[in-house]
Design an enzyme around this catalytic site. Structure first.
Site, PDB file in Angstrom:
ATOM      1  N   SER A   1      -2.414   3.355  10.233  1.00 63.19           N
ATOM      2  CA  SER A   1      -3.451   2.637  10.983  1.00 63.19           C
ATOM      3  C   SER A   1      -2.798   1.222  11.002  1.00 63.19           C
ATOM      4  O   SER A   1      -1.567   0.989  10.614  1.00 63.19           O
ATOM      5  CB  SER A   1      -4.677   2.214   9.872  1.00 63.19           C
ATOM      6  OG  SER A   1      -4.250   1.553   8.743  1.00 63.19           O
TER       7      SER A   1
ATOM      8  N   LYS B   1       1.527  -3.792   6.756  1.00 68.04           N
ATOM      9  CA  LYS B   1       2.334  -3.717   5.361  1.00 68.04           C
ATOM     10  C   LYS B   1       3.835  -3.309   5.423  1.00 68.04           C
ATOM     11  O   LYS B   1       4.697  -3.931   4.596  1.00 68.04           O
ATOM     12  CB  LYS B   1       1.564  -2.840   4.286  1.00 68.04           C
ATOM     13  CG  LYS B   1       0.297  -3.391   4.121  1.00 68.04           C
ATOM     14  CD  LYS B   1       0.050  -4.563   3.027  1.00 68.04           C
ATOM     15  CE  LYS B   1      -1.428  -4.863   2.972  1.00 68.04           C
ATOM     16  NZ  LYS B   1      -1.623  -5.586   1.748  1.00 68.04           N
TER      17      LYS B   1
ATOM     18  N   GLU C   1      -4.710  11.969  11.624  1.00 65.13           N
ATOM     19  CA  GLU C   1      -3.966  12.125  10.343  1.00 65.13           C
ATOM     20  C   GLU C   1      -3.880  13.634  10.294  1.00 65.13           C
ATOM     21  O   GLU C   1      -4.769  14.412  10.857  1.00 65.13           O
ATOM     22  CB  GLU C   1      -4.658  11.450   9.250  1.00 65.13           C
ATOM     23  CG  GLU C   1      -5.973  12.118   8.614  1.00 65.13           C
ATOM     24  CD  GLU C   1      -6.487  11.249   7.345  1.00 65.13           C
ATOM     25  OE1 GLU C   1      -5.956  10.661   6.886  1.00 65.13           O
ATOM     26  OE2 GLU C   1      -7.670  11.736   7.185  1.00 65.13           O
TER      27      GLU C   1
ATOM     28  N   THR D   1       0.690  -1.286   0.040  1.00 70.29           N
ATOM     29  CA  THR D   1      -0.002   0.061   0.012  1.00 70.29           C
ATOM     30  C   THR D   1       1.023   1.263  -0.155  1.00 70.29           C
ATOM     31  O   THR D   1       1.883   1.346   0.632  1.00 70.29           O
ATOM     32  CB  THR D   1      -0.809   0.103   1.192  1.00 70.29           C
ATOM     33  OG1 THR D   1      -1.288   1.429   1.237  1.00 70.29           O
ATOM     34  CG2 THR D   1      -0.062  -0.106   2.584  1.00 70.29           C
TER      35      THR D   1
ATOM     36  N   TYR E   1      -3.902  -1.446  10.017  1.00 70.72           N
ATOM     37  CA  TYR E   1      -3.309  -2.367   8.722  1.00 70.72           C
ATOM     38  C   TYR E   1      -2.204  -1.819   7.859  1.00 70.72           C
ATOM     39  O   TYR E   1      -1.621  -2.592   7.435  1.00 70.72           O
ATOM     40  CB  TYR E   1      -4.906  -1.950   7.801  1.00 70.72           C
ATOM     41  CG  TYR E   1      -4.582  -1.919   6.315  1.00 70.72           C
ATOM     42  CD1 TYR E   1      -4.250  -3.302   5.794  1.00 70.72           C
ATOM     43  CD2 TYR E   1      -4.499  -0.901   5.660  1.00 70.72           C
ATOM     44  CE1 TYR E   1      -4.133  -3.442   4.176  1.00 70.72           C
ATOM     45  CE2 TYR E   1      -4.124  -0.758   4.264  1.00 70.72           C
ATOM     46  CZ  TYR E   1      -3.896  -2.146   3.497  1.00 70.72           C
ATOM     47  OH  TYR E   1      -3.756  -2.194   2.350  1.00 70.72           O
ATOM     48  N   HIS E   2      -2.137  -0.537   7.735  1.00 71.59           N
ATOM     49  CA  HIS E   2      -0.985  -0.091   7.009  1.00 71.59           C
ATOM     50  C   HIS E   2       0.441  -0.512   7.937  1.00 71.59           C
ATOM     51  O   HIS E   2       1.236  -0.790   7.268  1.00 71.59           O
ATOM     52  CB  HIS E   2      -0.914   1.687   7.137  1.00 71.59           C
ATOM     53  CG  HIS E   2      -2.029   2.183   5.989  1.00 71.59           C
ATOM     54  ND1 HIS E   2      -3.136   2.630   6.567  1.00 71.59           N
ATOM     55  CD2 HIS E   2      -2.200   2.205   4.764  1.00 71.59           C
ATOM     56  CE1 HIS E   2      -4.082   2.965   5.744  1.00 71.59           C
ATOM     57  NE2 HIS E   2      -3.417   2.701   4.384  1.00 71.59           N
TER      58      HIS E   2
END
Lengths: 419, 419
Positions: free
Chosen positions: A187, A193, A332, A145, A189-190
């Site tokens: 996040s 990665k 953010e 991502t 999720y990020h």
């Protein structure tokens, strides 16, 4: 050429599987159908009426000819079965989509944070360990991502493709070093990665695995040439607050007359790619793998960047639907600039599908066609990055008493695209 | 001040628990006793006769007074119990040792690679998610490793404490950025500690968790003032090819007359710390936590650096035991320089325990005392970094027929330290 598509039943995995099959690859999908099961738990479903995986594959055979095989397998926990399948199929390439992919879902609760880490890290590591274990020299293309880079970190410099040249001051003078771009995930999720990246670097170095990490932008669009062949092949269309991606959400909201949900100022600039380009990029990636001993190849899988507010205005102006500024559930920056290098894919032959009114209309038409399947109570994002952050109430009431197929609420308008 | 010690039954965890208890902290150990269970699987044991955790704690109560509580808990899998314990105890600080900590073991097999990743990542992430979940504002001190930095990356510059200042070229001129030192892990184990770093960075930024990451060198020594109080409190002494650390292995090998096992040229320079300094550093760390909102504090927990060959010569010259050059099971540079900054701990009051002949003798005496417990078949490192790499055969035969307690093999000599 034999390809395994891990996570081949998902939003990107399904059209990729069909595209590769159409292009003559021998495709096997490995998927535990987790995306559908998460829908069950969230009490939401794809706006488009996706069919069961078995029906999808039977239809593909009927419509197109080639057989796509399917194995229901949990990559994070069923390592021994993975080994058996690798030994049986000996794939030339493996496309790895098999991760929980929604940032809001990854921040929704302690359970979803833990699921995202436990699933994503183990899925990726099991794959790497299994390739070393079996000695199978398959090229891996992994869906990463753009979010690994964060936003606004490198000033006026466009975000490079994975690696950044920096100068390190030492007593013996400045050293020039090319480093993996520092990780700035927004996040859980990020973050997973960014963990993947370090695992890839290690296994490429120690074991010579050949890995391409595709740092993808936000995908929009629904259909590809293959998924459009038959309604039973239709791709997912997520519109809910956790899994819906920003532009598709706007288009769906416009189709059902829901105010366009802009979080915060909308000053966030994001990278985008159409789903039809995603599938082409994946084929390019597996056709141009790195060599054994190379560091992981990182390709930015994006075609353009847009400010969220500009997209909302574009959709709003075209459809007449108003814009609602809602509290931002994310931690953010309110605004950021974003420039991204994507030289590799352009050099390797990608002809980007640009965001155009025609394509927007196409997506809106898909959304309008299935608007009766929408549950407006699922539109508002309620997963917040920190406990206690505010989130909006539903903007459109949901008539629970209405008969099936007639769920259009009183305040709905503009269900037909006006473009 | 209430402290949880996660992994408090291990080589560093146990002496840390006793030290903190001795210093007046209210200590609870959480441990699933995995280190002892791995010994069972490897068919090896601590050279020193460690007692059961219950006996350890009863002895500490008897010898010293304070109660240390113990919870048998698997941090990687028993999240709900962790939540219950955090809510009950509401600790002020948490010391996190609860990770698989041996690089060779992490490279031993697909199963141990997977265990190392699955255990370490989930243990750390569960802890972070649980603190956010419960809202408990405990300072975390985590045992990291010098191995996250790799060796020889920054030329003549000493390795900084976690963060590196670099210059990033941009169209608008060079930007100065302080980044997390690029990760260069040398094993799956070290890789997990680089994953930990990224998780710490995210949870510090998003949730204000207060985290100190202790990048420790190779620990040597066995006893601290507390573990030496009673033989039933004795610390572990690992000498096997997977868990034994290099200097302790040399001292044990000298004690039983086994050739000193140098892998490759011995030109590897490594950072070291004595176990008595480890426990002091941990107290310093939990007494000086970062503030909420700060990035993770990284402290290099090392006191000196040595070339492996120099240590072998030192021990060999003192004891008359020969040096055996064995194939290196690791994928690493044959030689490297290493300079490390450790300004923080020195500024915060650490008075380093230097490697001295007196201390070496002390460790050798411990080894000699328990030499009869050694199994020479467990000394050679057989976990290789890539399949097919060579490893040595046993250098000393093991007399399986000998009676218990008389396992000293025929070729043993120099079981008493000659220093």
């Amino acid at each position: 050429m034999r390809v395994l598509v891990l996570g081949g039943d998902g939003f990107c995995g399904w059209p990729t599987s069909l595209y590769l099959s159409d292009r003559g690859y021998d495709v096997t999908i490995l998927d535990n159908l987790s995306r559908r099961k998460i829908d069950v738990n969230l009490e939401v479903g794809s706006l488009t009426p996706i069919t069961a995986i078995g029906d999808r594959l039977r239809t593909w055979r009927e419509v197109s000819g080639p057989l796509i095989d399917f194995v229901n397998l949990d990559l994070a926990t069923e390592y021994d079965r993975l080994i058996a399948i690798l030994r049986e199929l000996r794939p030339d390439a493996i496309v790895h989509f098999a991760e929980q992919r929604a940032a809001p879902y990854s921040m929704r609760s302690p359970a979803t944070k833990r699921y995202t880490v436990d699933n994503n890290v183990r899925a990726t590591h099991n794959l790497l360990a299994a390739l070393v274990h079996t000695g199978i020299d398959a090229a891996i293309a992994h869906l990463g991502t753009m979010g690994v880079y964060g936003y606004g970190w490198s000033g006026t410099a466009p975000i490079p493709e994975g690696y950044l040249t920096v100068k390190v001051p030492t007593p013996g003078g400045e050293l020039e070093r090319e480093i993996l771009h520092p990780a700035n995930p927004g996040s859980v999720y990020h973050m997973t990665k960014t963990l993947d990246q370090l695992m890839f670097a290690f296994y490429a170095k120690n074991d010579g695995l050949r890995i391409t990490d595709l740092h993808q932008g936000i995908v929009w669009g629904t259909q590809t040439d293959q998924t459009a062949l038959d309604e039973r092949l239709i791709n997912r269309f997520d519109y809910d607050g956790d899994y819906g991606t920003v532009l598709n959400r706007f288009l769906m909201q416009a189709a059902i007359g829901h105010p366009l949900t802009v979080h915060g100022t909308g000053g966030q600039t994001r990278a985008f790619i159409h789903i039809a380009d995603t599938v082409r990029c994946v084929e390019i990636a597996i056709s141009h793998p790195p060599r054994a001993g190379d560091r992981p190849m990182v390709l930015n899988q994006v075609t353009e960047t847009h400010r969220v507010m500009d997209l909302a205005k574009l959709v709003g102006d075209t459809t007449g639907v108003e814009i609602a500024h809602l509290p931002n559930p994310r931690v953010e920056a309110e605004e950021n600039e974003l420039a991204v290098r994507n030289d590799h894919f352009l050099a390797l032959g990608l002809r980007p599908t640009r965001l155009s009114e025609g394509l927007l209309t196409e997506v809106t038409e898909v959304a309008a066609r299935y608007a009766h399947r929408a549950d407006p109570r699922k539109i508002i994002s309620r997963s917040v990055w920190r406990a206690g952050m505010p989130c909006a109430s539903d903007l459109i009431p949901f008539p629970l008493q209405s008969s099936p197929g007639v769920t259009t609420p009183r305040t709905l308008r503009g269900a037909e695209p006006r473009a």
